[in-house]
Design a protein around this motif. Structure first.
Motif, PDB file in Angstrom:
ATOM      1  N   ALA A   1      29.291  11.339   0.283  1.00 60.42           N
ATOM      2  CA  ALA A   1      29.896  12.548  -0.282  1.00 60.42           C
ATOM      3  C   ALA A   1      28.823  13.605  -0.544  1.00 60.42           C
ATOM      4  O   ALA A   1      28.985  14.777  -0.186  1.00 60.42           O
ATOM      5  CB  ALA A   1      30.649  12.216  -1.567  1.00 60.42           C
ATOM      6  N   SER A   2      27.715  13.192  -1.135  1.00 62.35           N
ATOM      7  CA  SER A   2      26.671  14.164  -1.459  1.00 62.35           C
ATOM      8  C   SER A   2      26.005  14.709  -0.199  1.00 62.35           C
ATOM      9  O   SER A   2      25.705  15.893  -0.117  1.00 62.35           O
ATOM     10  CB  SER A   2      25.673  13.559  -2.438  1.00 62.35           C
ATOM     11  OG  SER A   2      24.513  13.158  -1.861  1.00 62.35           O
ATOM     12  N   ARG A   3      25.813  13.877   0.808  1.00 64.47           N
ATOM     13  CA  ARG A   3      25.197  14.348   2.066  1.00 64.47           C
ATOM     14  C   ARG A   3      26.108  15.343   2.786  1.00 64.47           C
ATOM     15  O   ARG A   3      25.633  16.356   3.313  1.00 64.47           O
ATOM     16  CB  ARG A   3      24.882  13.170   2.977  1.00 64.47           C
ATOM     17  CG  ARG A   3      23.684  12.388   2.498  1.00 64.47           C
ATOM     18  CD  ARG A   3      23.370  11.232   3.412  1.00 64.47           C
ATOM     19  NE  ARG A   3      22.135  10.573   2.988  1.00 64.47           N
ATOM     20  CZ  ARG A   3      21.686   9.470   3.518  1.00 64.47           C
ATOM     21  NH1 ARG A   3      22.341   8.880   4.507  1.00 64.47           N
ATOM     22  NH2 ARG A   3      20.569   8.932   3.079  1.00 64.47           N
ATOM     23  N   VAL A   4      27.405  15.062   2.814  1.00 66.21           N
ATOM     24  CA  VAL A   4      28.339  15.991   3.461  1.00 66.21           C
ATOM     25  C   VAL A   4      28.399  17.293   2.676  1.00 66.21           C
ATOM     26  O   VAL A   4      28.408  18.383   3.258  1.00 66.21           O
ATOM     27  CB  VAL A   4      29.747  15.353   3.612  1.00 66.21           C
ATOM     28  CG1 VAL A   4      30.749  16.378   4.098  1.00 66.21           C
ATOM     29  CG2 VAL A   4      29.684  14.175   4.579  1.00 66.21           C
ATOM     30  N   GLN A   5      28.415  17.223   1.350  1.00 63.68           N
ATOM     31  CA  GLN A   5      28.452  18.434   0.529  1.00 63.68           C
ATOM     32  C   GLN A   5      27.208  19.298   0.755  1.00 63.68           C
ATOM     33  O   GLN A   5      27.303  20.522   0.790  1.00 63.68           O
ATOM     34  CB  GLN A   5      28.584  18.075  -0.957  1.00 63.68           C
ATOM     35  CG  GLN A   5      29.936  17.509  -1.336  1.00 63.68           C
ATOM     36  CD  GLN A   5      31.093  18.457  -1.027  1.00 63.68           C
ATOM     37  OE1 GLN A   5      30.954  19.671  -1.043  1.00 63.68           O
ATOM     38  NE2 GLN A   5      32.245  17.879  -0.726  1.00 63.68           N
ATOM     39  N   VAL A   6      26.046  18.672   0.933  1.00 64.28           N
ATOM     40  CA  VAL A   6      24.826  19.428   1.230  1.00 64.28           C
ATOM     41  C   VAL A   6      24.985  20.164   2.555  1.00 64.28           C
ATOM     42  O   VAL A   6      24.631  21.339   2.671  1.00 64.28           O
ATOM     43  CB  VAL A   6      23.586  18.494   1.258  1.00 64.28           C
ATOM     44  CG1 VAL A   6      22.382  19.178   1.894  1.00 64.28           C
ATOM     45  CG2 VAL A   6      23.249  18.032  -0.152  1.00 64.28           C
ATOM     46  N   ASP A   7      25.535  19.490   3.563  1.00 61.82           N
ATOM     47  CA  ASP A   7      25.746  20.148   4.855  1.00 61.82           C
ATOM     48  C   ASP A   7      26.724  21.313   4.736  1.00 61.82           C
ATOM     49  O   ASP A   7      26.532  22.355   5.358  1.00 61.82           O
ATOM     50  CB  ASP A   7      26.231  19.148   5.907  1.00 61.82           C
ATOM     51  CG  ASP A   7      25.087  18.324   6.484  1.00 61.82           C
ATOM     52  OD1 ASP A   7      23.919  18.755   6.369  1.00 61.82           O
ATOM     53  OD2 ASP A   7      25.360  17.257   7.044  1.00 61.82           O
ATOM     54  N   TRP A   8      27.789  21.162   3.947  1.00 59.01           N
ATOM     55  CA  TRP A   8      28.723  22.270   3.722  1.00 59.01           C
ATOM     56  C   TRP A   8      27.990  23.423   3.039  1.00 59.01           C
ATOM     57  O   TRP A   8      28.114  24.577   3.457  1.00 59.01           O
ATOM     58  CB  TRP A   8      29.906  21.851   2.850  1.00 59.01           C
ATOM     59  CG  TRP A   8      30.975  21.071   3.545  1.00 59.01           C
ATOM     60  CD1 TRP A   8      31.303  19.768   3.325  1.00 59.01           C
ATOM     61  CD2 TRP A   8      31.881  21.519   4.560  1.00 59.01           C
ATOM     62  NE1 TRP A   8      32.328  19.389   4.147  1.00 59.01           N
ATOM     63  CE2 TRP A   8      32.713  20.442   4.902  1.00 59.01           C
ATOM     64  CE3 TRP A   8      32.066  22.733   5.213  1.00 59.01           C
ATOM     65  CZ2 TRP A   8      33.722  20.540   5.861  1.00 59.01           C
ATOM     66  CZ3 TRP A   8      33.064  22.831   6.164  1.00 59.01           C
ATOM     67  CH2 TRP A   8      33.868  21.738   6.490  1.00 59.01           C
ATOM     68  N   SER A   9      27.225  23.132   1.998  1.00 56.99           N
ATOM     69  CA  SER A   9      26.567  24.196   1.240  1.00 56.99           C
ATOM     70  C   SER A   9      25.484  24.905   2.056  1.00 56.99           C
ATOM     71  O   SER A   9      25.256  26.087   1.871  1.00 56.99           O
ATOM     72  CB  SER A   9      25.996  23.662  -0.077  1.00 56.99           C
ATOM     73  OG  SER A   9      24.950  22.768   0.166  1.00 56.99           O
ATOM     74  N   LYS A  10      24.821  24.191   2.956  1.00 60.98           N
ATOM     75  CA  LYS A  10      23.801  24.807   3.824  1.00 60.98           C
ATOM     76  C   LYS A  10      24.422  25.441   5.061  1.00 60.98           C
ATOM     77  O   LYS A  10      23.704  25.943   5.925  1.00 60.98           O
ATOM     78  CB  LYS A  10      22.765  23.765   4.242  1.00 60.98           C
ATOM     79  CG  LYS A  10      21.857  23.340   3.110  1.00 60.98           C
ATOM     80  CD  LYS A  10      20.796  22.386   3.627  1.00 60.98           C
ATOM     81  CE  LYS A  10      19.810  22.040   2.532  1.00 60.98           C
ATOM     82  NZ  LYS A  10      18.754  21.146   3.032  1.00 60.98           N
ATOM     83  N   ARG A  11      25.728  25.370   5.156  1.00 66.56           N
ATOM     84  CA  ARG A  11      26.472  25.925   6.298  1.00 66.56           C
ATOM     85  C   ARG A  11      26.050  25.301   7.632  1.00 66.56           C
ATOM     86  O   ARG A  11      25.977  25.962   8.656  1.00 66.56           O
ATOM     87  CB  ARG A  11      26.382  27.434   6.341  1.00 66.56           C
ATOM     88  CG  ARG A  11      26.911  28.092   5.072  1.00 66.56           C
ATOM     89  CD  ARG A  11      27.052  29.583   5.235  1.00 66.56           C
ATOM     90  NE  ARG A  11      27.413  30.226   4.001  1.00 66.56           N
ATOM     91  CZ  ARG A  11      28.653  30.353   3.530  1.00 66.56           C
ATOM     92  NH1 ARG A  11      29.639  29.852   4.209  1.00 66.56           N
ATOM     93  NH2 ARG A  11      28.884  30.971   2.402  1.00 66.56           N
TER      94      ARG A  11
END
Length: 156
Positions: free
Chosen positions: A88-98
């Motif tokens: 979850a945290s790795r995917v959220q980082v990818d979303w936030s970094k676009r």
């Protein structure tokens, strides 16, 4: 409701094609590691609840499932669910970094829409073109969605 299609599943992620009509998560937001016992488990149109009832989550009881984004209920599309906190945290980082590229497609059928300029009318495709950026990456004409068009007197 049409049943969702599982596109990909491993120990970390569950990727689902969400049919129209399903809510991505309970109306209360679901939160991280949403449990069926906390009030959101009774909604028959909630995709998260349905997937958990099918034991498609992670963890020792196959019940850890966290949506990493959402899609509006009338829309269809691919949803990514995390099966553990690290994923979850790795995917959220990818979303936030676009690092994730979203692509929106829309199908427009007949009717006309009021443009608001002296009562001028335009059909749905013309309105979409006027508010969109043309994509030259496909042979067919595709457009980035910037408006949701509704049929006069009809649903979505």
């Amino acid at each position: 409701l049409e049943r969702p299609e599982i596109i990909f599943s491993n120990n970390h992620l569950l990727v689902v094609n969400k049919p129209p009509g399903w809510k991505s998560q309970p109306a209360n937001g679901g939160g991280k590691n949403h449990n069926m016992q906390d009030g959101g488990g009774s909604d028959p149109k909630c995709l998260l609840t349905y997937l958990k009832s099918q034991s498609l989550g992670g963890g020792s009881q196959n019940d850890f499932l966290t949506p990493t984004h959402r899609i509006d209920q009338p829309c269809t599309g691919v949803l990514i669910f995390a099966k553990n906190g690290k994923a979850a945290s790795r995917v959220q980082v990818d979303w936030s970094k676009r690092n994730v590229k979203k692509c929106y497609w829309v199908v427009v059928e007949g009717g006309s829409v009021d443009r608001g300029e002296r009562g001028a009318k335009m059909d749905g495709l013309e309105l979409l073109r006027s508010r969109s950026i043309h994509s030259s990456t496909h042979k067919a004409k595709t457009y980035r969605l910037s408006a949701i068009l509704k049929s006069p007197g009809g649903k979505g």
